[in-house]
Design a protein around this motif. Structure first.
Motif, PDB file in Angstrom:
ATOM      1  N   TYR A  32       0.801  -1.216   0.000  1.00  0.00           N
ATOM      2  CA  TYR A  32       0.000   0.000   0.000  1.00  0.00           C
ATOM      3  C   TYR A  32       0.836   1.271   0.000  1.00  0.00           C
ATOM      4  O   TYR A  32       2.001   1.282   0.378  1.00  0.00           O
ATOM      5  CB  TYR A  32      -0.914   0.012   1.225  1.00  0.00           C
ATOM      6  CG  TYR A  32      -1.754  -1.231   1.352  1.00  0.00           C
ATOM      7  CD1 TYR A  32      -1.751  -1.980   2.517  1.00  0.00           C
ATOM      8  CD2 TYR A  32      -2.544  -1.665   0.283  1.00  0.00           C
ATOM      9  CE1 TYR A  32      -2.517  -3.131   2.627  1.00  0.00           C
ATOM     10  CE2 TYR A  32      -3.306  -2.816   0.381  1.00  0.00           C
ATOM     11  CZ  TYR A  32      -3.290  -3.540   1.551  1.00  0.00           C
ATOM     12  OH  TYR A  32      -4.038  -4.667   1.646  1.00  0.00           O
ATOM     13  N   CYS A  33       0.176   2.340  -0.412  1.00  0.00           N
ATOM     14  CA  CYS A  33       0.777   3.662  -0.295  1.00  0.00           C
ATOM     15  C   CYS A  33       0.643   4.136   1.151  1.00  0.00           C
ATOM     16  O   CYS A  33      -0.447   4.058   1.723  1.00  0.00           O
ATOM     17  CB  CYS A  33       0.093   4.649  -1.234  1.00  0.00           C
ATOM     18  SG  CYS A  33       0.735   6.332  -1.086  1.00  0.00           S
ATOM     19  N   ASP A  52       4.716   4.813  -2.341  1.00  0.00           N
ATOM     20  CA  ASP A  52       3.855   3.715  -2.770  1.00  0.00           C
ATOM     21  C   ASP A  52       4.571   2.384  -2.611  1.00  0.00           C
ATOM     22  O   ASP A  52       5.701   2.313  -2.129  1.00  0.00           O
ATOM     23  CB  ASP A  52       3.352   3.950  -4.196  1.00  0.00           C
ATOM     24  CG  ASP A  52       4.456   3.877  -5.241  1.00  0.00           C
ATOM     25  OD1 ASP A  52       4.188   4.292  -6.389  1.00  0.00           O
ATOM     26  OD2 ASP A  52       5.567   3.437  -4.927  1.00  0.00           O
ATOM     27  N   SER A  53       3.902   1.320  -3.033  1.00  0.00           N
ATOM     28  CA  SER A  53       4.455  -0.011  -2.817  1.00  0.00           C
ATOM     29  C   SER A  53       5.749  -0.240  -3.592  1.00  0.00           C
ATOM     30  O   SER A  53       6.567  -1.075  -3.202  1.00  0.00           O
ATOM     31  CB  SER A  53       3.420  -1.075  -3.200  1.00  0.00           C
ATOM     32  OG  SER A  53       3.086  -0.948  -4.572  1.00  0.00           O
ATOM     33  N   ASP A  98      -3.186   4.195   2.333  1.00  0.00           N
ATOM     34  CA  ASP A  98      -4.120   4.189   1.199  1.00  0.00           C
ATOM     35  C   ASP A  98      -4.092   2.793   0.597  1.00  0.00           C
ATOM     36  O   ASP A  98      -3.124   2.417  -0.065  1.00  0.00           O
ATOM     37  CB  ASP A  98      -3.692   5.228   0.177  1.00  0.00           C
ATOM     38  CG  ASP A  98      -4.512   5.181  -1.097  1.00  0.00           C
ATOM     39  OD1 ASP A  98      -4.211   5.946  -2.025  1.00  0.00           O
ATOM     40  OD2 ASP A  98      -5.463   4.360  -1.183  1.00  0.00           O
ATOM     41  N   LEU A  99      -5.167   2.049   0.797  1.00  0.00           N
ATOM     42  CA  LEU A  99      -5.196   0.658   0.369  1.00  0.00           C
ATOM     43  C   LEU A  99      -5.364   0.509  -1.146  1.00  0.00           C
ATOM     44  O   LEU A  99      -5.263  -0.595  -1.667  1.00  0.00           O
ATOM     45  CB  LEU A  99      -6.303  -0.091   1.107  1.00  0.00           C
ATOM     46  CG  LEU A  99      -6.211  -0.077   2.641  1.00  0.00           C
ATOM     47  CD1 LEU A  99      -7.164  -1.109   3.234  1.00  0.00           C
ATOM     48  CD2 LEU A  99      -4.801  -0.320   3.120  1.00  0.00           C
ATOM     49  N   THR A 100      -5.593   1.604  -1.849  1.00  0.00           N
ATOM     50  CA  THR A 100      -5.655   1.537  -3.307  1.00  0.00           C
ATOM     51  C   THR A 100      -4.264   1.666  -3.910  1.00  0.00           C
ATOM     52  O   THR A 100      -4.084   1.446  -5.099  1.00  0.00           O
ATOM     53  CB  THR A 100      -6.525   2.667  -3.876  1.00  0.00           C
ATOM     54  OG1 THR A 100      -5.843   3.921  -3.723  1.00  0.00           O
ATOM     55  CG2 THR A 100      -7.879   2.747  -3.194  1.00  0.00           C
ATOM     56  N   ASN A 101      -3.296   2.066  -3.083  1.00  0.00           N
ATOM     57  CA  ASN A 101      -1.920   2.294  -3.528  1.00  0.00           C
ATOM     58  C   ASN A 101      -1.800   3.444  -4.523  1.00  0.00           C
ATOM     59  O   ASN A 101      -0.793   3.584  -5.202  1.00  0.00           O
ATOM     60  CB  ASN A 101      -1.303   1.023  -4.138  1.00  0.00           C
ATOM     61  CG  ASN A 101       0.217   1.097  -4.207  1.00  0.00           C
ATOM     62  OD1 ASN A 101       0.873   1.644  -3.319  1.00  0.00           O
ATOM     63  ND2 ASN A 101       0.783   0.544  -5.262  1.00  0.00           N
ATOM     64  N   MET A 102      -2.852   4.265  -4.608  1.00  0.00           N
ATOM     65  CA  MET A 102      -2.815   5.393  -5.537  1.00  0.00           C
ATOM     66  C   MET A 102      -2.259   6.647  -4.872  1.00  0.00           C
ATOM     67  O   MET A 102      -2.076   7.663  -5.516  1.00  0.00           O
ATOM     68  CB  MET A 102      -4.224   5.673  -6.064  1.00  0.00           C
ATOM     69  CG  MET A 102      -4.806   4.538  -6.874  1.00  0.00           C
ATOM     70  SD  MET A 102      -3.884   4.228  -8.379  1.00  0.00           S
ATOM     71  CE  MET A 102      -4.324   5.666  -9.339  1.00  0.00           C
ATOM     72  N   CYS A 103      -2.038   6.594  -3.565  1.00  0.00           N
ATOM     73  CA  CYS A 103      -1.584   7.756  -2.792  1.00  0.00           C
ATOM     74  C   CYS A 103      -2.578   8.906  -2.940  1.00  0.00           C
ATOM     75  O   CYS A 103      -2.175  10.070  -3.097  1.00  0.00           O
ATOM     76  CB  CYS A 103      -0.187   8.198  -3.220  1.00  0.00           C
ATOM     77  SG  CYS A 103       1.086   6.960  -2.939  1.00  0.00           S
ATOM     78  N   VAL A 105      -6.333   8.293  -1.651  1.00  0.00           N
ATOM     79  CA  VAL A 105      -7.464   8.091  -0.741  1.00  0.00           C
ATOM     80  C   VAL A 105      -6.965   7.341   0.481  1.00  0.00           C
ATOM     81  O   VAL A 105      -6.850   6.122   0.481  1.00  0.00           O
ATOM     82  CB  VAL A 105      -8.598   7.302  -1.426  1.00  0.00           C
ATOM     83  CG1 VAL A 105      -9.778   7.161  -0.462  1.00  0.00           C
ATOM     84  CG2 VAL A 105      -9.028   7.986  -2.717  1.00  0.00           C
TER      85      VAL A 105
END
Length: 119
Positions: A32-33, A52-53, A98-103, A105
């Protein structure tokens, strides 16, 4: 329940350094991010840095060249090394995931650690 616990805050003089840590439990941070945010009294919360990851990091303009975000996946911990601190860096610092890894949300937040920089 996911927990992010920040530590390492304190009071320093301008020009000094601090290293903040964010230890995660019930959450493996590696995919994750992870980000650091801060909020000063009377001001809105602002992003400071994120990683990020893949290890790609981004920084807010006021801290570029002075702060470094890093992660130790083996320790499930994220760090923020802060050098050349300025009084305007005084704030509560928060770690977030941020569990979307988009940094973009950040859904999980720690309780914060206070950083105070005196002139």
């Amino acid at each position: 329940q996911v927990q992010l616990v920040e530590s390492g805050g304190g009071s320093v003089q301008a020009g000094g350094s601090l290293r903040l840590s964010c230890a995660a439990s019930k959450l493996t941070v590696s995919p994750y991010c992870m980000g650091w945010f801060r909020q000063a009294p009377g001001k809105e919360r602002e992003g400071v840095a994120a990683i990020d990851s893949a290890g790609t990091s981004t920084y807010a303009s006021p801290v570029k060249g002075r702060f470094t975000i890093s992660r130790d996946n083996a320790k499930n911990t994220v760090y923020l090394q802060m050098n050349s601190l300025k009084p305007e860096d005084t704030a509560m610092y928060y770690c977030a995931a941020d569990l979307t890894n988009m940094c973009a949300v950040f859904g999980y937040w720690g309780q914060g650690t206070q950083v105070t920089v005196s002139s």
